[in-house]
Design a protein around this motif. Structure first.
Motif, PDB file in Angstrom:
ATOM      1  N   TRP A 147       4.748 -38.658 -69.495  1.00 29.78           N
ATOM      2  CA  TRP A 147       3.749 -38.274 -70.647  1.00 29.78           C
ATOM      3  C   TRP A 147       3.036 -39.480 -71.050  1.00 29.78           C
ATOM      4  O   TRP A 147       1.836 -39.288 -71.551  1.00 29.78           O
ATOM      5  CB  TRP A 147       4.818 -38.016 -71.942  1.00 29.78           C
ATOM      6  N   GLU A 148       3.459 -40.681 -71.215  1.00 25.40           N
ATOM      7  CA  GLU A 148       2.823 -41.668 -71.569  1.00 25.40           C
ATOM      8  C   GLU A 148       1.751 -42.218 -70.365  1.00 25.40           C
ATOM      9  O   GLU A 148       0.410 -42.802 -70.829  1.00 25.40           O
ATOM     10  CB  GLU A 148       3.690 -43.122 -71.713  1.00 25.40           C
ATOM     11  N   VAL A 149       1.948 -41.913 -69.245  1.00 28.37           N
ATOM     12  CA  VAL A 149       0.876 -42.078 -68.183  1.00 28.37           C
ATOM     13  C   VAL A 149      -0.331 -41.036 -68.081  1.00 28.37           C
ATOM     14  O   VAL A 149      -1.509 -41.173 -68.172  1.00 28.37           O
ATOM     15  CB  VAL A 149       1.451 -41.846 -66.762  1.00 28.37           C
ATOM     16  N   ARG A 150       0.091 -39.770 -68.764  1.00 29.65           N
ATOM     17  CA  ARG A 150      -0.870 -38.750 -68.681  1.00 29.65           C
ATOM     18  C   ARG A 150      -1.427 -38.844 -70.199  1.00 29.65           C
ATOM     19  O   ARG A 150      -2.595 -38.615 -70.118  1.00 29.65           O
ATOM     20  CB  ARG A 150      -0.350 -37.241 -69.146  1.00 29.65           C
ATOM     21  N   SER A 151      -0.918 -39.447 -71.240  1.00 36.79           N
ATOM     22  CA  SER A 151      -1.789 -39.652 -72.743  1.00 36.79           C
ATOM     23  C   SER A 151      -1.585 -41.044 -73.146  1.00 36.79           C
ATOM     24  O   SER A 151      -0.595 -41.371 -73.976  1.00 36.79           O
ATOM     25  CB  SER A 151      -1.330 -38.826 -73.542  1.00 36.79           C
ATOM     26  N   PRO A 152      -2.188 -42.172 -72.464  1.00 31.45           N
ATOM     27  CA  PRO A 152      -1.759 -43.538 -72.708  1.00 31.45           C
ATOM     28  C   PRO A 152      -2.184 -44.071 -74.012  1.00 31.45           C
ATOM     29  O   PRO A 152      -1.982 -45.089 -74.598  1.00 31.45           O
ATOM     30  CB  PRO A 152      -2.383 -44.334 -71.624  1.00 31.45           C
ATOM     31  N   SER A 153      -3.280 -43.538 -74.542  1.00 35.19           N
ATOM     32  CA  SER A 153      -3.912 -43.763 -75.773  1.00 35.19           C
ATOM     33  C   SER A 153      -3.628 -42.694 -77.053  1.00 35.19           C
ATOM     34  O   SER A 153      -3.672 -41.462 -76.809  1.00 35.19           O
ATOM     35  CB  SER A 153      -5.448 -43.711 -75.378  1.00 35.19           C
ATOM     36  N   PRO A 154      -3.301 -43.331 -77.854  1.00 35.77           N
ATOM     37  CA  PRO A 154      -3.351 -44.985 -78.235  1.00 35.77           C
ATOM     38  C   PRO A 154      -2.187 -45.818 -77.800  1.00 35.77           C
ATOM     39  O   PRO A 154      -0.994 -44.861 -77.664  1.00 35.77           O
ATOM     40  CB  PRO A 154      -3.363 -45.023 -79.984  1.00 35.77           C
ATOM     41  N   PRO A 155      -2.157 -46.856 -77.609  1.00 36.41           N
ATOM     42  CA  PRO A 155      -0.789 -47.681 -77.035  1.00 36.41           C
ATOM     43  C   PRO A 155      -0.051 -48.125 -78.265  1.00 36.41           C
ATOM     44  O   PRO A 155       0.557 -49.054 -78.243  1.00 36.41           O
ATOM     45  CB  PRO A 155      -1.455 -48.985 -76.495  1.00 36.41           C
ATOM     46  N   THR A 156       0.381 -46.977 -79.265  1.00 43.57           N
ATOM     47  CA  THR A 156       1.243 -47.251 -80.268  1.00 43.57           C
ATOM     48  C   THR A 156       2.173 -46.070 -80.252  1.00 43.57           C
ATOM     49  O   THR A 156       1.976 -45.117 -79.295  1.00 43.57           O
ATOM     50  CB  THR A 156       0.510 -47.359 -81.590  1.00 43.57           C
ATOM     51  N   HIS A 157       2.806 -45.952 -81.322  1.00 40.29           N
ATOM     52  CA  HIS A 157       3.901 -44.811 -81.469  1.00 40.29           C
ATOM     53  C   HIS A 157       3.127 -43.511 -82.094  1.00 40.29           C
ATOM     54  O   HIS A 157       3.849 -42.743 -82.541  1.00 40.29           O
ATOM     55  CB  HIS A 157       5.134 -45.330 -82.098  1.00 40.29           C
ATOM     56  N   VAL A 158       1.897 -43.961 -82.404  1.00 42.69           N
ATOM     57  CA  VAL A 158       1.104 -42.619 -83.213  1.00 42.69           C
ATOM     58  C   VAL A 158       1.157 -41.456 -82.273  1.00 42.69           C
ATOM     59  O   VAL A 158       0.829 -41.462 -81.193  1.00 42.69           O
ATOM     60  CB  VAL A 158      -0.369 -43.262 -83.475  1.00 42.69           C
ATOM     61  N   ASP A 159       1.565 -40.368 -82.929  1.00 40.72           N
ATOM     62  CA  ASP A 159       1.441 -39.036 -82.285  1.00 40.72           C
ATOM     63  C   ASP A 159       2.185 -39.002 -81.004  1.00 40.72           C
ATOM     64  O   ASP A 159       2.133 -38.141 -80.101  1.00 40.72           O
ATOM     65  CB  ASP A 159      -0.057 -38.716 -81.825  1.00 40.72           C
ATOM     66  N   GLU A 160       3.165 -39.602 -81.008  1.00 41.05           N
ATOM     67  CA  GLU A 160       3.976 -39.899 -79.830  1.00 41.05           C
ATOM     68  C   GLU A 160       4.713 -38.533 -79.344  1.00 41.05           C
ATOM     69  O   GLU A 160       4.748 -37.987 -78.285  1.00 41.05           O
ATOM     70  CB  GLU A 160       5.118 -40.941 -79.738  1.00 41.05           C
ATOM     71  N   LYS A 161       5.317 -37.920 -80.417  1.00 44.23           N
ATOM     72  CA  LYS A 161       6.109 -36.564 -80.428  1.00 44.23           C
ATOM     73  C   LYS A 161       5.055 -35.442 -79.853  1.00 44.23           C
ATOM     74  O   LYS A 161       5.423 -34.972 -79.082  1.00 44.23           O
ATOM     75  CB  LYS A 161       6.771 -36.237 -81.662  1.00 44.23           C
ATOM     76  N   ARG A 162       3.861 -35.519 -80.518  1.00 38.47           N
ATOM     77  CA  ARG A 162       2.769 -34.513 -80.144  1.00 38.47           C
ATOM     78  C   ARG A 162       2.474 -34.849 -78.850  1.00 38.47           C
ATOM     79  O   ARG A 162       2.312 -34.022 -77.933  1.00 38.47           O
ATOM     80  CB  ARG A 162       1.522 -34.508 -81.046  1.00 38.47           C
ATOM     81  N   ARG A 163       2.248 -36.012 -78.321  1.00 39.09           N
ATOM     82  CA  ARG A 163       1.870 -36.077 -76.908  1.00 39.09           C
ATOM     83  C   ARG A 163       2.922 -35.894 -75.929  1.00 39.09           C
ATOM     84  O   ARG A 163       2.676 -35.202 -74.758  1.00 39.09           O
ATOM     85  CB  ARG A 163       1.652 -37.762 -76.555  1.00 39.09           C
ATOM     86  N   ILE A 164       4.212 -36.063 -76.359  1.00 32.20           N
ATOM     87  CA  ILE A 164       5.477 -35.709 -75.293  1.00 32.20           C
ATOM     88  C   ILE A 164       5.363 -34.299 -75.288  1.00 32.20           C
ATOM     89  O   ILE A 164       5.707 -33.546 -74.375  1.00 32.20           O
ATOM     90  CB  ILE A 164       6.687 -36.212 -75.951  1.00 32.20           C
ATOM     91  N   GLN A 165       5.067 -33.408 -76.593  1.00 30.89           N
ATOM     92  CA  GLN A 165       5.134 -31.963 -76.541  1.00 30.89           C
ATOM     93  C   GLN A 165       4.145 -31.487 -75.721  1.00 30.89           C
ATOM     94  O   GLN A 165       4.081 -30.431 -75.009  1.00 30.89           O
ATOM     95  CB  GLN A 165       5.180 -31.710 -78.046  1.00 30.89           C
ATOM     96  N   ARG A 166       2.962 -31.785 -75.692  1.00 26.71           N
ATOM     97  CA  ARG A 166       1.740 -31.521 -74.888  1.00 26.71           C
ATOM     98  C   ARG A 166       2.093 -31.654 -73.326  1.00 26.71           C
ATOM     99  O   ARG A 166       1.700 -30.963 -72.665  1.00 26.71           O
ATOM    100  CB  ARG A 166       0.379 -32.099 -75.307  1.00 26.71           C
ATOM    101  N   ALA A 167       2.592 -33.012 -73.073  1.00 26.28           N
ATOM    102  CA  ALA A 167       2.938 -33.088 -71.785  1.00 26.28           C
ATOM    103  C   ALA A 167       4.260 -32.274 -71.142  1.00 26.28           C
ATOM    104  O   ALA A 167       4.019 -31.725 -70.018  1.00 26.28           O
ATOM    105  CB  ALA A 167       3.626 -34.407 -71.382  1.00 26.28           C
ATOM    106  N   THR A 168       5.052 -31.966 -72.274  1.00 30.21           N
ATOM    107  CA  THR A 168       6.260 -31.010 -71.909  1.00 30.21           C
ATOM    108  C   THR A 168       5.395 -29.704 -71.411  1.00 30.21           C
ATOM    109  O   THR A 168       5.651 -28.911 -70.424  1.00 30.21           O
ATOM    110  CB  THR A 168       7.208 -30.974 -72.941  1.00 30.21           C
ATOM    111  N   GLN A 169       4.533 -29.052 -72.449  1.00 31.94           N
ATOM    112  CA  GLN A 169       3.891 -27.574 -72.069  1.00 31.94           C
ATOM    113  C   GLN A 169       3.120 -27.896 -70.768  1.00 31.94           C
ATOM    114  O   GLN A 169       3.277 -26.755 -70.281  1.00 31.94           O
ATOM    115  CB  GLN A 169       2.983 -27.552 -73.268  1.00 31.94           C
ATOM    116  N   SER A 170       2.390 -28.726 -70.435  1.00 28.33           N
ATOM    117  CA  SER A 170       1.911 -28.813 -69.054  1.00 28.33           C
ATOM    118  C   SER A 170       2.596 -28.924 -68.167  1.00 28.33           C
ATOM    119  O   SER A 170       2.479 -28.301 -67.026  1.00 28.33           O
ATOM    120  CB  SER A 170       0.991 -30.265 -69.106  1.00 28.33           C
ATOM    121  N   CYS A 171       3.736 -29.424 -68.018  1.00 26.93           N
ATOM    122  CA  CYS A 171       4.909 -29.653 -67.110  1.00 26.93           C
ATOM    123  C   CYS A 171       5.446 -28.258 -66.888  1.00 26.93           C
ATOM    124  O   CYS A 171       5.664 -27.860 -65.753  1.00 26.93           O
ATOM    125  CB  CYS A 171       5.873 -30.580 -67.367  1.00 26.93           C
ATOM    126  N   ASN A 172       5.627 -27.457 -67.950  1.00 24.76           N
ATOM    127  CA  ASN A 172       6.392 -26.015 -68.103  1.00 24.76           C
ATOM    128  C   ASN A 172       5.325 -25.098 -67.348  1.00 24.76           C
ATOM    129  O   ASN A 172       5.856 -24.233 -66.598  1.00 24.76           O
ATOM    130  CB  ASN A 172       6.696 -25.714 -69.272  1.00 24.76           C
TER     131      ASN A 172
END
Length: 248
Positions: A147-172
């Motif tokens: 998930w962090e390679v797919r969405s590396p920006s921003p390099p902080t914990h901002v929107d981390e849950k949303r980015r993980i969720q988007r990556a999960t949806q993409s993987c599914n």
């Protein structure tokens, strides 16, 4: 016979996928096909989408051009394949633009020291991914996750849950699209990601050869000086380490 049927069923695309690709094939036969993708057009699209224009150091235009030419002339992509290629390239270009912006906003990224990295070297299907996963299980090791390679920006914990969720949806979606792939390689948002994905922003990576049938790109790729790809790999690791560090 039963096992063979099961295997064939696993690799057979889902009915909606077959119908969609069939529609694309019909368009090809009637010569109502989309315009060929060009590196220049995709680069301009990414700039507009991100409202950014600095890709950083390193010229990737030739690599991207050769990849697109090979995909469009040799890979025999169906309609979904063509859409996936365009989406993947645009996401990669946008990530590169955003990461370059992040390096300006967070100067500490450039000062990150990559200490004592571990290298796993081996032939495909020889167990390197299993070893990588075992090493990643050690909290002392900082392993890039999908998930962090797919969405590396921003390099902080901002929107981390949303980015993980988007990556999960993409993987599914990918697992639904290609259900048999999970038997070859694990796909998941929080699965360790390998180095080829960190090199994709240079468009000089084995990942493209694994995803598409691109013999001319492959031949060109093997003749290149890959130092720029490894230099970008290091920049990517700095980016990820800035967000979450580990002893090594």
């Amino acid at each position: 016979m039963k096992n063979s049927d099961t295997t064939l069923q696993q690799i057979r695309p889902q009915l909606p996928v077959r119908l969609f690709n069939g529609f694309g094939a019909l368009l090809e036969k009637t010569r109502i096909s989309s315009t060929r993708m060009s590196a220049a057009d995709l680069i301009e699209t990414a700039k507009r989408r991100c409202d950014l224009d600095d890709f950083g150091e390193g010229d990737f235009f030739e690599a991207l051009s050769r990849l697109l030419e090979s995909c469009q002339s040799e890979a025999r992509l169906n309609l979904i394949g063509k859409i996936a290629l365009k989406v993947d390239v645009l996401e990669t270009l946008c990530s590169r633009l955003q990461m370059e912006r992040d390096r300006r906003l967070y100067p500490e990224i450039e000062r990150q020291q990559i200490r004592e990295p571990l290298f796993i070297v081996g032939l495909p299907r020889s167990g390197t991914t299993v070893l990588h996963s075992l090493l990643a299980a050690d909290p002392e090791h900082r392993c890039p996750l999908m998930w962090e390679v797919r969405s590396p920006s921003p390099p902080t914990h901002v929107d981390e849950k949303r980015r993980i969720q988007r990556a999960t949806q993409s993987c599914n979606f990918f697992n639904w699209l290609v259900p048999a792939f999970r038997y070859v390689h694990a796909v998941g948002a929080e699965v360790p990601q390998e180095c080829v994905s960190l090199m994709t922003p240079t468009f000089m990576s084995d990942q493209f050869d694994a995803m598409y049938y691109v013999p001319s790109y492959r031949a060109w790729f093997f003749g290149q000086d890959l130092r720029p790809a490894y230099q970008y790999h290091r920049r990517f690791l700095q980016h990820l380490q800035f967000r979450r560090a580990a002893p090594r």
